[in-house]
Design a protein around this motif. Structure first.
Motif, short mmCIF file in Angstrom:
data_model
loop_
_atom_site.label_atom_id
_atom_site.label_comp_id
_atom_site.label_asym_id
_atom_site.label_seq_id
_atom_site.Cartn_x
_atom_site.Cartn_y
_atom_site.Cartn_z
N ARG A 164 0.84 -1.22 0.00
CA ARG A 164 0.00 0.00 0.00
C ARG A 164 0.86 1.26 0.00
O ARG A 164 0.58 2.21 -0.73
CB ARG A 164 -0.92 -0.03 1.23
N GLU A 199 -8.00 -4.64 3.98
CA GLU A 199 -8.10 -3.19 4.05
C GLU A 199 -6.99 -2.50 3.27
O GLU A 199 -7.23 -1.50 2.58
CB GLU A 199 -8.09 -2.72 5.51
N MET A 202 -7.82 -2.57 -0.28
CA MET A 202 -8.85 -1.58 -0.61
C MET A 202 -8.27 -0.18 -0.71
O MET A 202 -8.57 0.57 -1.65
CB MET A 202 -9.96 -1.62 0.45
N VAL A 203 -7.42 0.18 0.26
CA VAL A 203 -6.80 1.51 0.23
C VAL A 203 -5.93 1.65 -1.03
O VAL A 203 -5.91 2.70 -1.67
CB VAL A 203 -5.96 1.75 1.51
N MET A 206 -8.13 2.29 -4.02
CA MET A 206 -8.65 3.66 -4.07
C MET A 206 -7.63 4.61 -4.67
O MET A 206 -7.96 5.49 -5.46
CB MET A 206 -9.07 4.10 -2.66
N LEU A 238 -14.75 -3.41 8.42
CA LEU A 238 -14.33 -3.15 7.04
C LEU A 238 -15.45 -2.57 6.17
O LEU A 238 -15.22 -2.24 5.02
CB LEU A 238 -13.84 -4.45 6.39
N TYR A 240 -17.23 0.23 5.96
CA TYR A 240 -17.08 1.56 5.37
C TYR A 240 -16.10 1.53 4.21
O TYR A 240 -16.39 2.04 3.12
CB TYR A 240 -16.61 2.57 6.42
N ARG A 241 -14.94 0.90 4.43
CA ARG A 241 -13.94 0.79 3.36
C ARG A 241 -14.49 0.02 2.16
O ARG A 241 -14.24 0.36 1.01
CB ARG A 241 -12.71 0.06 3.88
N THR A 242 -15.25 -1.05 2.45
CA THR A 242 -15.79 -1.89 1.38
C THR A 242 -16.72 -1.09 0.49
O THR A 242 -16.63 -1.14 -0.75
CB THR A 242 -16.54 -3.10 1.98
N GLU A 244 -16.90 2.20 0.27
CA GLU A 244 -16.14 3.31 -0.32
C GLU A 244 -15.40 2.88 -1.58
O GLU A 244 -15.50 3.53 -2.63
CB GLU A 244 -15.16 3.84 0.73
N VAL A 245 -14.65 1.77 -1.49
CA VAL A 245 -13.87 1.32 -2.65
C VAL A 245 -14.79 0.78 -3.74
O VAL A 245 -14.53 0.97 -4.94
CB VAL A 245 -12.80 0.28 -2.23
#
Length: 419
Positions: A164, A199, A202-203, A206, A238, A240-242, A244-245
């Motif tokens: 990342r 995570e 996912m980051v 993004m 997870l 929110y991240r899920t 979002e991405v």
């Protein structure tokens, strides 16, 4: 003959000089393995630093390149550290700062213009081993060999953080040329069973989505969106991240095609999951906060999802927390304006629910904001539904508890007609 690895451009004496303060800072850092784990991430980081022993003459540029890659990976781990992440929370600020200075020195010693340029050059050396570590710790590795020892889970977590950080150092337009390398690694992280590894994947995605052209994702979009769909049932931590991405990648890759089956599949997956947990405040607030761009992209094609959408909307309109209520009112208003709720049986029910919420809002701290939303929505419904709205509204005009609502609504209608 293969071209020389980029890391070989850094002289070995420079690597040893740059690594020396990092080794001292690492040795001084307090560390205790996580409870229940026998794996030391501190030892893992130490193994990445170049050995101070003389190098065998046969090693040449290949060995030097490997040492440079290890040093870059050490710095990536130290720079990726954060108190939020259990695997690397022990890394002191002083070590992270020293790693930041070290990558600057590496770039200068290798003749690169900056750290980003160096990372671009060394990506082919550092990304494949990271992907291999993450893949080796997946539960269902296809090419798993019987009796082959897998690396510890902690190694995959550290690799995901390193990846990342490396990806974050490369921006537009250079990252587009590395899609063939970084996207398979990010997908491997998304497929991992560990939430912390997921995570970081996912980051990374993004950053990738924001730093490459949509056309550069064409070759991978089905695999990416399929992975997003598989991650929708993720843990609360997870979710929110899920979302979002998933929203970002869906709208980025399918932006000009509201008929894309991926919109239907993704929204159906999300709604189905929310339907099973309608009282989960954390999930509904995250979804209501982030889903707007998908609604906007789908437009009239939202009609196919009205049954589940409005079933959840009608429940959430009366939630205990004001944040949910305000968000759901915004989303409903957005859906009305995008679709004019055409050929929909929900107009009458929606009017009834809005009137009921108006009454309930008397005890809410956000009473005035909620009521303003309701008035604006009623005015929009009157414009787009005409006779159907009037029939639904008629039964509320004689309600003695709605004097204030009726007065404000009539005033708003008069104002709208005169403007």
């Amino acid at each position: 003959m293969a071209p020389p690895a980029a890391g070989a451009a850094i002289p070995r004496d420079a690597l040893l000089r740059i690594a020396a303060p990092l080794r001292d800072s690492l040795a001084a850092a307090p560390y205790a393995p996580p409870e229940g784990s026998s794996t030391s991430t501190k030892s893992l980081l130490s193994s990445l630093l170049p050995s101070s022993h003389p190098q065998a003459p046969a090693g040449g540029g290949g060995a030097r390149s490997k040492e440079a890659a290890g040093l870059l990976l050490f710095c990536a781990a130290a720079r990726a550290a954060s108190p939020e992440y259990p695997a690397l929370h022990w890394v002191p600020v002083a070590l992270s700062d020293a790693a930041a200075a070290a990558v600057e020195e590496m770039a200068a010693a290798g003749g690169w213009g900056d750290v980003g340029e160096m990372v671009v050059g060394m990506m082919p050396e550092v990304v494949p081993p990271l992907k291999d570590v993450v893949k080796a710790t997946c539960v269902d590795t296809e090419d798993e060999e019987i009796g082959k020892e897998k690396p510890p889970k902690e190694h995959a977590v550290v690799a995901a953080h390193q990846f990342r950080w490396l990806v974050s150092q490369v921006t537009y337009p250079k990252l587009g040329d590395l899609c063939w390398l970084v996207i398979p690694c990010a997908l491997t992280a998304l497929d991992h069973w560990s939430p912390e590894v997921k995570e970081q994947g996912m980051v990374s995605f993004m950053h990738i989505a924001k730093s490459v052209k949509a056309t550069e994702l064409n070759l991978y979009e089905d695999a990416i969106l399929d992975a997003c769909c598989h991650n929708i049932p993720a843990d609360d931590e997870l979710w929110y991240r899920t979302v979002e991405v998933s929203v970002l990648l869906l709208t980025c890759t399918q932006r000009s095609n509201p008929r894309s089956p991926w919109y239907d599949r993704m929204l159906a997956e999300m709604l189905g999951h929310l339907e099973r947990q309608p009282l989960n405040k954390k999930r509904r607030v995250a979804w209501l906060t982030l889903i707007g761009p998908v609604f906007e992209a789908m437009g009239l094609f939202l009609l196919a999802h009205f049954r589940l959408l409005f079933s959840l909307f009608f429940q959430w309109m009366h939630a205990d927390d004001d944040k949910t209520v305000l968000l759901v009112l915004e989303r409903i208003h957005e859906v009305i304006k995008l679709t004019w709720i055409r050929k929909s049986p929900y107009t009458s029910r929606l009017v009834d629910e809005l009137v009921l919420l108006y009454k309930e809002s008397a005890t809410r701290s956000s009473r005035e904001v909620v009521r303003n939303h309701i008035l604006e929505m009623l005015a929009t419904l009157q414009k787009c539904k005409g006779q159907q709205f009037e029939e639904a509204w008629k039964k509320h005009e004689v309600d003695p508890d709605l004097t204030m609502l009726l007065s404000c609504f009539n005033e708003l209608c008069t104002k709208n007609h005169s403007s």
